[in-house]
Design a protein around this motif. Structure first.
Motif, PDB file in Angstrom:
ATOM      1  N   GLN A 282       0.841  -1.188   0.000  1.00 56.18           N
ATOM      2  CA  GLN A 282       0.000   0.000   0.000  1.00 56.18           C
ATOM      3  C   GLN A 282       0.881   1.244   0.000  1.00 56.18           C
ATOM      4  OE1 GLN A 282      -2.195   0.818   3.613  1.00 56.18           O
ATOM      5  NE2 GLN A 282      -0.745  -0.357   4.862  1.00 56.18           N
TER       6      GLN A 282
ATOM      7  N   ILE B 227      -3.989   2.356 -12.975  1.00 54.28           N
ATOM      8  CA  ILE B 227      -5.272   2.124 -12.312  1.00 54.28           C
ATOM      9  C   ILE B 227      -6.188   1.556 -13.391  1.00 54.28           C
ATOM     10  CG2 ILE B 227      -7.177   3.108 -10.989  1.00 54.28           C
ATOM     11  CD1 ILE B 227      -5.320   5.323 -10.085  1.00 54.28           C
TER      12      ILE B 227
ATOM     13  N   TRP C 165      -5.294   9.340  -1.672  1.00 56.91           N
ATOM     14  CA  TRP C 165      -5.814   7.984  -1.857  1.00 56.91           C
ATOM     15  C   TRP C 165      -4.810   6.966  -1.326  1.00 56.91           C
ATOM     16  CZ3 TRP C 165     -10.540   7.088  -4.370  1.00 56.91           C
ATOM     17  CH2 TRP C 165     -11.094   8.176  -5.057  1.00 56.91           C
TER      18      TRP C 165
ATOM     19  N   ILE D  23      -3.522   3.433  -2.121  1.00 60.17           N
ATOM     20  CA  ILE D  23      -3.534   2.520  -3.254  1.00 60.17           C
ATOM     21  C   ILE D  23      -2.990   1.168  -2.789  1.00 60.17           C
ATOM     22  CG2 ILE D  23      -3.405   4.300  -5.022  1.00 60.17           C
ATOM     23  CD1 ILE D  23      -0.390   3.836  -5.200  1.00 60.17           C
TER      24      ILE D  23
ATOM     25  N   ALA E 117      -2.634  -0.654  -9.329  1.00 61.84           N
ATOM     26  CA  ALA E 117      -3.590  -0.582  -8.224  1.00 61.84           C
ATOM     27  C   ALA E 117      -4.682  -1.632  -8.421  1.00 61.84           C
ATOM     28  CB  ALA E 117      -4.201   0.811  -8.137  1.00 61.84           C
TER      29      ALA E 117
ATOM     30  N   LEU F 199      -8.590   0.900  -4.243  1.00 57.40           N
ATOM     31  CA  LEU F 199      -8.409   2.298  -3.855  1.00 57.40           C
ATOM     32  C   LEU F 199      -9.254   2.604  -2.632  1.00 57.40           C
ATOM     33  CD1 LEU F 199      -8.753   4.089  -7.335  1.00 57.40           C
ATOM     34  CD2 LEU F 199      -6.619   3.554  -6.142  1.00 57.40           C
TER      35      LEU F 199
END
Length: 510
Positions: A202, A255, A283, A285, A297, A300
């Protein structure tokens, strides 16, 4: 005569209710329908082998999702016959520093030996043989644990590993015993069920926008909204723990645009993420490096959703009840794309006092609800009613390792029926259930989590005996979730007037 009339009226109402429920919960959709899971799995970024075992991410900005983390692999029937019991293989991705030599290995994951675990395993271990109802459910597009069909003595680890057609369930666990039998490879022993996660790492970033240097050939061909689609290569800037700002290094990540599913819907899209109001605070991720070396990612989470500071505070019992019963779900179409955190306190009229009662380490009771998908491609309603979902969570107030601020950590305990998306009944993180780009519901449904702090839910200390209501609830939910994964051996857990997430989640409480 009046008494008979009353009975007739009540009887008529009961019949109407039963007819309504039967129509509401009747099977929908054509037969031989392809599950959404099968469609979305065609995207390379949704496949396990897209992410190499070896990862090279900057440890200053990317953190592993758990101390122990890996991918579950269902053993073959021959392997379970040779070694009976509830065990699975684990491809290990993360381990404590003293066990780093195990990372990358395929290890046996099994149970420690104690009386509580033996009672749990006895309650939820079952033979699995699909019934006609299970086969009909598969034809309607639900994803069932087909690999478990015909197996004997399937325990909770095997029902979790075998819940989908391929071995793509990632889990983490905080503690484990490492055992090395004489002459054999190491095995890992658990005391509790592992928690499902999405991704391996993350980071906390600000999404700046589509990468202007992206190759036009990589732009998705299909997406919601007008053509052409936006690239799924996004420029992000990392959070700097020293300056407490998003002035860390910039990086291009992926993404992925998710494919079009049944109902002509998309589960998620990277379009307009940079300007989304809910993401202005950054955010989280979740994911890993893909084959091309770019961080991809898989989930989210807007930072603003889990920060402890409320957007609104409501005091006194009456206004609080009104918010719960009326305002929380009021005018949801107009609130699309927005989020709100409301602190309700019936005993205080001071914002400082009310917020000060929420402290690091607090454990709470959480209740989750989602509603129906709306809009032109929305779900069908029956007399203004659409089926939703209920689940318990056991939130904690934790300190974020990136920002050092207090925030919510929301582990769900999902008593979840078999479904087209491949959502699995079991304990899982917010990012695995809600924010997952392939199957998470927060992108497409009205979504609510309620955290309740009550003194009576705290641990009770009777000398040497400690009684924890929340721990007991967790144990009972683990039993119910394991039963749902196998359909109590029938292969299918469905939704009907007699069985549902609401009823069976609350049944675990009694």
């Amino acid at each position: 005569m009046k008494q008979w009339r009353g009975r007739i009226v009540l009887g008529a109402i009961a019949v109407l209710v039963l007819v309504f429920l039967a129509m509401l919960f009747r099977p929908h959709g054509p037969s031989d329908r392809i599950p959404d899971y099968e469609i979305s799995s065609q995207l390379p970024a949704n496949q396990v082998d897209y992410y190499p075992l070896q990862q090279n991410l900057d440890g200053a900005y990317y953190r592993p999702l758990g101390e122990w983390l890996g991918r579950l692999i269902l053993p073959t029937v021959e392997e379970t016959k040779a070694t009976p019991g509830d065990w699975v293989w684990l491809e290990l991705y993360q381990a404590p520093s003293i066990q780093q030599g195990l990372v990358g290995q395929k290890l046996r994951l099994t149970w420690q030996s104690n009386a509580d675990l033996e009672r749990y395993l006895k309650l939820v271990t079952t033979d699995v043989n699909f019934t006609p109802a299970a086969l009909n459910s598969e034809r309607r597009g639900n994803l069932l644990p087909n690999r478990l069909n015909g197996r004997s003595q399937v325990g909770p680890l095997q029902s979790l590993a075998g819940a989908r057609p391929v071995d793509d369930v990632l889990v983490r666990f905080p503690r484990a015993q490492v055992n090395v039998p004489a002459g054999n490879q190491a095995e890992i022993k658990l005391a509790t069920m592992p928690e499902m996660v999405t991704g391996r790492y993350q980071a906390l970033v600000k999404i700046i926008g589509p990468d202007p240097k992206a190759d036009p050939n990589t732009v998705p061909k299909d997406c919601p909204g007008p053509q052409p689609c936006a690239t799924d290569l996004m420029v992000v800037q990392h959070y700097n723990a020293v300056s407490k700002q998003f002035d860390g290094p910039q990086e291009t990540i992926r993404i992925p645009q998710q494919p079009r599913l049944n109902g002509d819907r998309f589960m998620s899209t990277p379009r307009d993420l940079a300007t989304a109001a809910v993401g202005q605070g950054g955010w989280y991720i979740y994911g890993a490096q893909g084959k091309d070396g770019l961080f991809t990612a898989q989930s989210l989470k807007p930072r603003s959703l889990v920060q402890l500071q409320p957007d609104e505070q409501i005091f006194h019992l009456g206004p609080g009840r009104d918010h719960i019963s009326q305002q929380n779900w009021h005018n949801t179409p107009a609130r699309k794309g927005t989020a709100q955190k409301v602190l309700l306190d019936p005993r205080s009229d001071s914002p400082e006092v009310a917020l000060g009662q929420w402290q690091e380490g607090d454990r709470l009771l959480g209740m989750h609800l989602f509603g129906g998908i709306g809009g032109k491609l929305g779900e069908k309603t029956m007399l203004g009613t659409v089926t939703g979902h209920f689940a318990f969570s056991l939130p904690k107030i934790v300190r974020d390792p990136f920002t050092d601020e207090l925030q919510w950590e929301i582990p769900y305990y999902q008593v979840y029926a078999h479904n087209p998306q491949g959502i699995i009944a079991g304990s899982q993180t917010w990012e695995n259930y809600a924010g997952n780009l392939q199957r998470g519901w927060v992108q497409s449904r009205p979504f609510a989590d309620v955290m309740v702090k009550l003194d009576l839910l705290q641990d009770y200390n009777f000398g040497e005996v400690v009684l924890s209501p929340l721990d007991e609830l967790q144990k009972q939910l683990q039993i119910m979730m394991a039963r749902y994964r196998t359909g109590d051996g029938t292969g299918y857990a469905g939704v009907s007037p007699a069985a549902s997430c609401v009823q069976d989640s609350n049944q675990a409480c009694t």
